[in-house]
Scaffold this motif. Sequence first.
Motif, mmCIF file in Angstrom:
data_model
loop_
_atom_site.group_PDB
_atom_site.id
_atom_site.type_symbol
_atom_site.label_atom_id
_atom_site.label_comp_id
_atom_site.label_asym_id
_atom_site.label_seq_id
_atom_site.Cartn_x
_atom_site.Cartn_y
_atom_site.Cartn_z
ATOM 1 N N UNK A 149 10.075 -5.631 16.951
ATOM 2 C CA UNK A 149 9.192 -6.773 16.703
ATOM 3 C C UNK A 149 7.755 -6.282 16.549
ATOM 4 N N UNK A 150 6.927 -7.109 15.909
ATOM 5 C CA UNK A 150 5.509 -6.761 15.797
ATOM 6 C C UNK A 150 4.858 -6.661 17.169
ATOM 7 N N UNK A 151 5.302 -7.516 18.086
ATOM 8 C CA UNK A 151 4.756 -7.486 19.438
ATOM 9 C C UNK A 151 5.051 -6.144 20.112
ATOM 10 N N UNK A 152 6.258 -5.619 19.911
ATOM 11 C CA UNK A 152 6.611 -4.329 20.496
ATOM 12 C C UNK A 152 5.781 -3.206 19.865
ATOM 13 N N UNK A 153 5.528 -3.305 18.572
ATOM 14 C CA UNK A 153 4.675 -2.309 17.913
ATOM 15 C C UNK A 153 3.277 -2.357 18.513
ATOM 16 N N UNK A 177 0.832 -1.196 0.000
ATOM 17 C CA UNK A 177 0.000 0.000 0.000
ATOM 18 C C UNK A 177 0.872 1.254 0.000
ATOM 19 N N UNK A 178 0.415 2.266 -0.689
ATOM 20 C CA UNK A 178 1.139 3.539 -0.674
ATOM 21 C C UNK A 178 0.726 4.395 0.504
ATOM 22 N N UNK A 179 -0.359 4.020 1.197
ATOM 23 C CA UNK A 179 -0.911 4.881 2.232
ATOM 24 C C UNK A 179 -0.996 4.241 3.610
ATOM 25 N N UNK A 180 -1.028 2.911 3.676
ATOM 26 C CA UNK A 180 -1.297 2.228 4.937
ATOM 27 C C UNK A 180 -0.154 1.325 5.368
ATOM 28 N N UNK A 181 -0.042 1.149 6.684
ATOM 29 C CA UNK A 181 0.953 0.238 7.269
ATOM 30 C C UNK A 181 0.275 -0.571 8.372
ATOM 31 N N UNK A 182 0.608 -1.845 8.437
ATOM 32 C CA UNK A 182 0.199 -2.682 9.548
ATOM 33 C C UNK A 182 1.361 -2.807 10.522
ATOM 34 N N UNK A 183 1.160 -3.594 11.572
ATOM 35 C CA UNK A 183 2.192 -3.758 12.601
ATOM 36 C C UNK A 183 3.486 -4.314 12.016
ATOM 37 N N UNK A 184 3.395 -5.213 11.044
ATOM 38 C CA UNK A 184 4.603 -5.787 10.442
ATOM 39 C C UNK A 184 5.444 -4.754 9.720
ATOM 40 N N UNK A 185 4.794 -3.889 8.957
ATOM 41 C CA UNK A 185 5.518 -2.839 8.232
ATOM 42 C C UNK A 185 6.104 -1.810 9.198
ATOM 43 N N UNK A 186 5.347 -1.479 10.232
ATOM 44 C CA UNK A 186 5.849 -0.524 11.228
ATOM 45 C C UNK A 186 7.036 -1.129 11.963
ATOM 46 N N UNK A 187 6.949 -2.408 12.297
ATOM 47 C CA UNK A 187 8.056 -3.089 12.984
ATOM 48 C C UNK A 187 9.321 -3.042 12.136
ATOM 49 N N UNK A 188 9.172 -3.305 10.851
ATOM 50 C CA UNK A 188 10.335 -3.262 9.958
ATOM 51 C C UNK A 188 10.883 -1.845 9.876
ATOM 52 N N UNK A 189 10.005 -0.858 9.770
ATOM 53 C CA UNK A 189 10.434 0.544 9.691
ATOM 54 C C UNK A 189 11.201 0.967 10.935
ATOM 55 N N UNK A 190 10.754 0.514 12.123
ATOM 56 C CA UNK A 190 11.369 0.910 13.388
ATOM 57 C C UNK A 190 12.481 -0.032 13.843
ATOM 58 N N UNK A 191 12.603 -1.187 13.203
ATOM 59 C CA UNK A 191 13.603 -2.164 13.636
ATOM 60 C C UNK A 191 13.189 -2.843 14.935
#
Length: 101
Positions: A18-22, A2-16
């Motif tokens: 885990x998805x659980x931490x997100x 998506x060009x507009x949306x992020x889920x926990x997995x994408x946010x986790x990757x962006x921040x370095x």
Amino acid sequence: MSRYLMGAGEIARRLGLSRQRVQQLSERDDWPDPYDELAMGRVWLIADIEAWITRQRSEIAAPDADFIRDPPAGPPASRTDGSAPPAAVPPRPANVRKPPT
């Protein structure tokens, strides 16, 4: 992607992180409200997440090139159902409700 949306997995990757931490971070009062909640979980507008990163985590505030892309040149691509993609980000729902359990 998506060009507009992020889920926990994408946010986790962006921040370095885990998805659980997100998921833990998403419970903070200063975390952006989700755009919507899908069967796979909550999703956020990329712009909202990038703004949060800029405010909270200046050491990683430079946007990731994977998430900030220019729109493709030419006419919009058609979807598999034949409908055209939205011209812009749809408005955020006034009240995001959790699906019934």
